[in-house]
Write an enzyme that holds these catalytic residues in place. Structure first.
Site, mmCIF file in Angstrom:
data_model
loop_
_atom_site.group_PDB
_atom_site.id
_atom_site.type_symbol
_atom_site.label_atom_id
_atom_site.label_comp_id
_atom_site.label_asym_id
_atom_site.label_seq_id
_atom_site.Cartn_x
_atom_site.Cartn_y
_atom_site.Cartn_z
ATOM 1 N N GLY A 1 0.986 -1.010 0.094
ATOM 2 C CA GLY A 1 -0.250 0.001 0.456
ATOM 3 C C GLY A 1 0.798 1.586 -0.088
ATOM 4 C CB VAL B 1 1.329 3.310 5.067
ATOM 5 C CG1 VAL B 1 2.290 3.446 6.259
ATOM 6 C CG2 VAL B 1 0.312 4.333 5.118
ATOM 7 C CG LEU C 1 -1.834 -4.588 7.863
ATOM 8 C CD1 LEU C 1 -1.753 -5.695 8.907
ATOM 9 C CD2 LEU C 1 -2.147 -5.902 6.353
ATOM 10 C CB CYS D 1 -1.009 11.725 8.393
ATOM 11 S SG CYS D 1 -2.627 11.436 7.726
ATOM 12 N N GLY E 1 -2.935 10.472 1.574
ATOM 13 C CA GLY E 1 -3.443 10.627 2.893
ATOM 14 C C GLY E 1 -4.668 9.436 2.822
ATOM 15 C CG HIS F 1 -1.922 15.413 5.630
ATOM 16 N ND1 HIS F 1 -2.596 15.327 4.236
ATOM 17 C CD2 HIS F 1 -2.255 15.161 6.364
ATOM 18 C CE1 HIS F 1 -2.960 14.191 4.117
ATOM 19 N NE2 HIS F 1 -3.016 13.721 5.251
HETATM 20 N N1 LIG Z 1 -2.239 7.195 3.806
HETATM 21 C C1 LIG Z 1 -1.532 8.208 4.920
HETATM 22 O O1 LIG Z 1 -0.910 8.976 4.630
HETATM 23 C C2 LIG Z 1 -1.531 7.489 6.314
HETATM 24 C C3 LIG Z 1 -1.199 7.842 7.197
HETATM 25 C C4 LIG Z 1 -0.924 7.524 8.198
HETATM 26 C C5 LIG Z 1 -2.438 6.119 8.648
HETATM 27 N N2 LIG Z 1 -2.596 5.354 7.343
HETATM 28 C C6 LIG Z 1 -3.753 4.796 7.587
HETATM 29 O O2 LIG Z 1 -1.996 3.253 7.643
HETATM 30 C C7 LIG Z 1 -3.008 2.696 6.872
HETATM 31 C C8 LIG Z 1 -2.345 2.191 5.188
HETATM 32 O O3 LIG Z 1 -2.988 3.612 4.368
HETATM 33 P P1 LIG Z 1 -2.933 3.149 3.267
HETATM 34 O O4 LIG Z 1 -2.466 4.557 2.815
HETATM 35 O O5 LIG Z 1 -1.308 2.863 3.149
HETATM 36 O O6 LIG Z 1 -3.713 2.323 2.741
HETATM 37 P P2 LIG Z 1 -3.324 1.015 0.611
HETATM 38 O O7 LIG Z 1 -2.465 2.045 0.205
HETATM 39 O O8 LIG Z 1 -4.735 1.457 0.691
HETATM 40 O O9 LIG Z 1 -2.590 0.045 1.769
HETATM 41 C C9 LIG Z 1 -3.227 -1.397 2.129
HETATM 42 C C10 LIG Z 1 -2.971 -2.231 2.536
HETATM 43 O O10 LIG Z 1 -3.025 -3.047 3.240
HETATM 44 C C11 LIG Z 1 -3.619 -4.719 2.700
HETATM 45 N N3 LIG Z 1 -4.582 -4.856 2.962
HETATM 46 C C12 LIG Z 1 -5.852 -4.763 2.978
HETATM 47 N N4 LIG Z 1 -6.939 -5.586 2.743
HETATM 48 C C13 LIG Z 1 -6.730 -6.307 3.122
HETATM 49 C C14 LIG Z 1 -6.784 -8.033 3.973
HETATM 50 N N5 LIG Z 1 -8.252 -7.646 4.281
HETATM 51 N N6 LIG Z 1 -5.919 -8.852 4.214
HETATM 52 C C15 LIG Z 1 -4.452 -8.191 4.388
HETATM 53 N N7 LIG Z 1 -3.732 -7.553 3.753
HETATM 54 C C16 LIG Z 1 -4.425 -5.997 3.727
HETATM 55 C C17 LIG Z 1 -3.471 -4.124 1.265
HETATM 56 O O11 LIG Z 1 -2.611 -5.109 0.795
HETATM 57 P P3 LIG Z 1 -3.145 -5.821 -1.257
HETATM 58 O O12 LIG Z 1 -2.048 -4.664 -1.719
HETATM 59 O O13 LIG Z 1 -2.268 -6.953 -1.008
HETATM 60 O O14 LIG Z 1 -4.564 -5.454 -0.688
HETATM 61 C C18 LIG Z 1 -2.450 -3.160 1.340
HETATM 62 O O15 LIG Z 1 -0.632 -3.463 1.766
HETATM 63 C C19 LIG Z 1 -4.708 2.719 7.165
HETATM 64 O O16 LIG Z 1 -4.938 2.095 8.377
HETATM 65 C C20 LIG Z 1 -4.023 4.194 7.810
HETATM 66 O O17 LIG Z 1 -5.629 4.502 7.567
HETATM 67 C C21 LIG Z 1 -2.320 6.199 6.355
#
Ligand SMILES: NC(=O)c1ccc[n+]([C@@H]2O[C@H](COP(=O)([O-])OP(=O)(O)OC[C@H]3O[C@@H](n4cnc5c(N)ncnc54)[C@H](OP(=O)(O)O)[C@@H]3O)[C@@H](O)[C@H]2O)c1
Length: 363
Positions: free
Chosen positions: A28, A30, A97, A162, A193, A255
């Site tokens: 993903g 992050v 995750l 974040c 984000g 942000h």
């Molecule tokens: N993006 C930001 O700026 C940010 C900042 C702080 C916190 N966060 C938090 O960090 C986390 C990840 O965010 P992201 O933006 O990186 O999300 P993302 O791009 O949607 O990535 C999600 C990850 O989780 C995996 N995943 C999804 N469904 C799953 C399942 N059923 N079983 C196992 N793995 C699964 C995905 O794997 P697949 O590719 O195999 O589906 C992918 O590796 C979230 O909880 C988010 O709230 C994000």
């Protein structure tokens, strides 16, 4: 993005073998940042990558649609993605995750003795889970003993949302010195984000979306835990009142937020506030942790800064920028803050948390 990798190594790295680590959610937004930041990390070595069954069994290079502007590290490219829930060899796990699975998965690995360093929201408000921001609350690690006792050795530490990260760092010197009574914040949050599949281009281009599900609630409570105290038994939240309004805007990373606040005691001068922010340092700087910014808060005097494109990468994305510090007509002080959401607000923050754990002998 220019240079996001931990540049400074410490003498520690020369003495010890790098600790093998796993990244949960490695495919993903992050997760890819973790893979990028781990490539040259002096203390940690990427050993396992974990994602959903959609990705499991594939080479990481095939499973992850690599979108960062540095090359996919060769060692990571060749790893086979493991299914979430599989047995892992690493004892230190970074979690990026999706929140729909993070809660149970992190619990599962912590109960098997692993140290889980998470970005997800699920355990942030846990009664014995540190919501760690090492410049502010390194002493909250005291709560780990409690978790270890009930989990048989493993534990979870989390970093904040974040936007909370930028907000909490920007206001920490003011809270510590004068005490904050109430605060209003309006965010302008980048599309990264929301994750890779979070916002479609047709929804966000030429547009601003004045709603991010669950975001305002997190920003209104998390800083109070971060800036509060661990009294040996429980977390005592900082008593400030926070009102947040959150918006999704068409920037890629970074942000931006406008903040107005009222202090509890005597109102400081603007110069005093600037001095407090500029001189603010914490445990990561004392310990010279590899991902620590030399100066956690950059105070900018130009009237039109900070700006996401120009300022998000300061100190490899680990410093928060604060500008436009001036009197507020309604409360006391107002200002603008900027945080790189996937580095200081996510993967970089988790790395710093793990470095603190290692430095404190908790790994
Ligand atoms: N993006 C930001 O700026 C940010 C900042 C702080 C916190 N966060 C938090 O960090 C986390 C990840 O965010 P992201 O933006 O990186 O999300 P993302 O791009 O949607 O990535 C999600 C990850 O989780 C995996 N995943 C999804 N469904 C799953 C399942 N059923 N079983 C196992 N793995 C699964 C995905 O794997 P697949 O590719 O195999 O589906 C992918 O590796 C979230 O909880 C988010 O709230 C994000």
């Amino acid at each position: 993005m220019t240079a996001t990798l931990p540049a400074e190594t410490s003498s520690r790295s020369a003495r010890t073998a790098r600790i093998p680590v796993a990244v949960l959610g490695a495919t993903g937004s992050v997760g890819q940042r973790f893979v990028q930041l781990l490539e040259h990390h002096p203390w940690f070595r990427l050993h396992e990558v974990v994602a959903s069954e959609r990705s499991a069994g594939k080479r990481y290079a095939d499973a992850a649609d690599w979108r960062l502007d540095t090359l996919l590290p060769k060692d990571a490219a060749a790893l086979t993605v493991k299914n979430l829930g599989s047995e892992l060899e690493s004892r230190l796990l970074f979690s990026g995750l999706d929140a729909s699975v993070a809660g149970d998965a992190e619990e599962h690995y912590a109960s098997r003795g692993c140290a889980v360093v998470s970005n997800s929201k699920n355990h942030r408000m846990g009664a014995d889970v540190p919501l760690l921001l090492p410049e502010i609350n390194a002493d909250h690690l005291g709560a780990i003993e409690r978790q270890r006792a009930r989990r048989g050795g493993g534990y979870i530490v989390t970093n904040s949302n974040c936007s909370t990260m930028g907000l909490a760092l920007a206001i920490a010197p003011i809270e510590r010195r004068w005490g904050i009574d109430q605060l209003h914040v309006t965010t302008m949050q980048a599309v990264s984000g929301a994750g890779w599949n979070g916002v479609t281009s047709l929804a966000i281009l030429d547009n601003v979306i004045p709603y991010i599900s669950g975001e305002e609630e997190k920003i209104e409570i998390e800083p109070r835990k971060i800036l509060g105290a661990w009294d040996g038994e429980r977390f005592v939240y900082a008593p400030m009142r926070i009102s947040a309004q959150t918006n999704r805007v068409p920037t890629i990373d970074g942000h931006l937020m406008t903040i107005s606040l009222a202090v509890r005691g005597d109102v400081p001068t603007i110069d005093d506030v600037k001095d407090a922010l500029r001189s603010f340092k914490g445990v990561p700087q004392e310990l010279e942790l590899p991902s620590a910014p030399r100066q956690p808060i950059h105070v900018l005097d130009e009237p039109d800064r900070p700006q996401p494109r120009l300022d998000r990468d300061r100190e490899r994305g680990m410093a928060v920028s604060v500008g436009r510090i001036r009197p507020c007509n309604l409360l006391h002080i107002r200002m603008v803050a900027l945080v790189h959401n996937t580095i200081r607000g996510a993967a970089g923050a988790a790395l710093l948390n793990a470095e603190l754990l290692e430095a404190k002998g908790l790994l």
